[in-house]
Enzyme design. Structure first.
Site, PDB file in Angstrom:
ATOM      1  CG  ASP A  19      -1.601   1.286   1.473  1.00  0.00           C
ATOM      2  OD1 ASP A  19      -2.363   1.700   0.599  1.00  0.00           O
ATOM      3  OD2 ASP A  19      -1.365   1.905   2.535  1.00  0.00           O
ATOM      4  CG  ASP A  21      -1.935   7.595   0.251  1.00  0.00           C
ATOM      5  OD1 ASP A  21      -1.321   8.667   0.316  1.00  0.00           O
ATOM      6  OD2 ASP A  21      -2.471   7.169  -0.799  1.00  0.00           O
ATOM      7  CG  ASP A 176      -2.160   2.370   6.360  1.00  0.00           C
ATOM      8  OD1 ASP A 176      -2.433   1.992   5.208  1.00  0.00           O
ATOM      9  OD2 ASP A 176      -2.546   3.466   6.831  1.00  0.00           O
TER      10      ASP A 176
END
Length: 222
Positions: A19, A21, A176
């Protein structure tokens, strides 16, 4: 839950999917600013829960959700264009990778591990960054516009694996957000939850659900 243990270094996995961001770049404050502007220009109070939902859905699906939830008169594409414009302006000079992240990515590639980026972010926003070139760091870049559903479904991770010509069982996913970890696990992939810069991150749930927990990128390599 049965845990699958792998070595982050030296790598004991066939391919890696990341990922962007929150995971590779500390951008939660930037997207919070985009959301605040979006809500304020429509006379709406900023909604923390909505911001978390939008991070999972991606641009088009998120815009549709906003239109339906807040009964907006905006066209979906107009909202997407607005987010692209606001995001690109903030990303252009402000975004850098978190300490140690680029070193780990480059070291994995040198070791022969194929890498894919799987992000709900938009190619226009990613391409605006002056300090990060994701198209040089990764073998494949899969964005939210490339799949039909957000990260609450495994589509984006499966598409990344397909492009890398890797089996899901051989892929390690770095995320995240909790919906992403759960979806990647559903797809049969091993998951690494990464601490982000977002104070709203459900750390306890991520530690329970992911196969691994990573506090920071500088601790991965010796």
């Amino acid at each position: 839950m049965s845990r699958r243990r792998v070595n982050l270094w030296p790598p004991s996995f066939g391919a890696a999917i990341f990922d962007f961001d929150g995971t590779l770049a500390a951008t939660s404050a930037l997207w919070r600013r985009v959301d605040e502007i979006f809500f304020a220009t429509r006379g709406l109070e900023f909604d923390e829960s909505a911001s978390s939902i939008l991070a999972t859905l991606g641009f088009a699906e998120g815009a549709r959700w906003c239109v339906e939830t807040y009964r907006l008169r905006d066209e979906v594409q107009d909202i997407v264009d607005e987010w692209n414009r606001l995001g690109a302006a903030l990303y252009e000079t402000s975004v850098v990778l978190r300490p140690g992240a680029e070193r780990y990515l480059r070291t994995l590639r040198e070791a022969g591990v194929p890498l894919a980026l799987a992000t709900t972010n938009n190619p226009h926003v990613l391409g605006s960054m002056r300090h990060v070139d994701v198209y040089k760091l990764f073998d494949e870049v899969v964005c939210g516009v490339d799949v039909s559903r957000g990260k609450d479904h495994p589509d984006i991770y499966l598409e990344a694996a397909r492009r890398l010509e890797a089996q899901p069982s051989g892929c390690l996913v770095f995320e995240d957000i909790l919906p992403g970890v759960l979806s990647a696990r559903e797809a049969g992939m091993t998951t690494v939850a990464v601490r982000s810069d977002d104070a709203r991150q459900p750390v306890g749930a991520l530690k329970r659900e992911a196969d691994h927990w990573l506090d920071d990128w500088e601790s991965v390599l010796p």
